[in-house]
Design an enzyme around this catalytic site. Structure first.
Site, PDB file in Angstrom:
ATOM      1  N   GLY A  12      27.406  38.082  30.935  1.00 21.37           N
ATOM      2  CA  GLY A  12      26.114  38.113  30.539  1.00 21.37           C
ATOM      3  C   GLY A  12      26.002  38.796  29.381  1.00 21.37           C
ATOM      4  O   GLY A  12      26.477  39.351  28.635  1.00 21.37           O
ATOM      5  N   CYS A  13      24.757  39.045  29.289  1.00 22.48           N
ATOM      6  CA  CYS A  13      24.251  39.856  27.954  1.00 22.48           C
ATOM      7  C   CYS A  13      24.720  41.197  28.070  1.00 22.48           C
ATOM      8  O   CYS A  13      24.535  42.012  29.233  1.00 22.48           O
ATOM      9  CB  CYS A  13      22.532  39.912  28.246  1.00 22.48           C
ATOM     10  N   PHE A  14      25.209  41.825  27.037  1.00 22.70           N
ATOM     11  CA  PHE A  14      25.780  43.152  27.292  1.00 22.70           C
ATOM     12  C   PHE A  14      24.862  44.267  27.326  1.00 22.70           C
ATOM     13  O   PHE A  14      25.092  45.462  27.807  1.00 22.70           O
ATOM     14  CB  PHE A  14      26.709  43.332  25.982  1.00 22.70           C
ATOM     15  N   TRP A  15      23.596  43.992  27.358  1.00 27.40           N
ATOM     16  CA  TRP A  15      22.508  44.997  27.322  1.00 27.40           C
ATOM     17  C   TRP A  15      22.605  45.361  28.711  1.00 27.40           C
ATOM     18  O   TRP A  15      22.461  46.591  29.300  1.00 27.40           O
ATOM     19  CB  TRP A  15      21.220  44.640  26.788  1.00 27.40           C
ATOM     20  N   TYR A 157      12.975  42.135  28.249  1.00 27.78           N
ATOM     21  CA  TYR A 157      14.143  41.651  28.668  1.00 27.78           C
ATOM     22  C   TYR A 157      14.745  42.847  29.628  1.00 27.78           C
ATOM     23  O   TYR A 157      15.360  42.510  30.503  1.00 27.78           O
ATOM     24  CB  TYR A 157      15.309  41.252  27.773  1.00 27.78           C
TER      25      TYR A 157
END
Length: 180
Positions: A12-15, A157
């Site tokens: 998913g989101c790399f953050w 987020y």
């Protein structure tokens, strides 16, 4: 001195993925980037369109004497939903797919065995759809995406999505957390 290994993970989101793996003992370096698409040197904006074929990933360099490939993958599966095709929560598109991009055949064997076991034991409500393929290429993400959670812990987020994943890692894998 022990040698290091590299594996690239798309969760998913790399953050979020980066935030979790920065906490893991034996992980020597974590870098957000893009992998296994058709574009050469894609930008964040290009990857977000879903047309580059690239996944948002983290490249992990780790010391296998401190943390095994299997342990890294157990953390990976516990901190994202490997049963969702091309999405993680509200993040939808091929760039958010679940993927393990190995750099050594032994990593592939570990990943495939772990997926087989998890599916046989019905650890998830649906079959795992994580792709397990050789790393074709990797491009580092822009500087503003590196250490994002660390630099922006109060960003919406990060509070809503990344922080709970980090907290789950700390609860579930206490023995693999960095000291301090």
């Amino acid at each position: 001195m022990s040698s290091s290994e590299t594996i690239v993970l798309a969760g998913g989101c790399f953050w979020c993925t980066e935030a979790v793996f920065k906490e893991v003992r034996g992980v020597l370096d974590v870098e957000s980037g893009y992998s296994n698409g058709q574009a050469t040197r894609p930008t964040y904006e290009e990857v977000c369109t879903g047309r580059t074929g690239s996944a948002e990933v983290v490249k992990l360099v780790y010391d296998p004497m401190q943390v095994s490939t299997r342990q890294l993958l157990e953390i990976f599966f516990a901190t994202h939903d490997p049963t969702q095709l091309n999405r993680q929560g509200n993040d939808v598109g091929t760039q958010y797919r679940s993927g393990i991009y190995f750099t050594m055949p032994a990593q592939q064997q570990v990943a495939e065995a772990l997926i087989r076991e998890a599916n046989q034991d019905k650890l998830f409500d649906a079959p795992i759809v994580t792709e397990v393929v050789s790393l074709v290429h990797y491009f580092a993400a822009e500087d503003e995406h590196q250490d994002f959670f660390e630099r922006n812990p109060h960003q919406g987020y990060c509070v809503a999505v990344a922080a709970p994943k980090v907290a789950k890692f700390r609860r579930t894998f206490r023995e693999l957390a960095r000291a301090g």
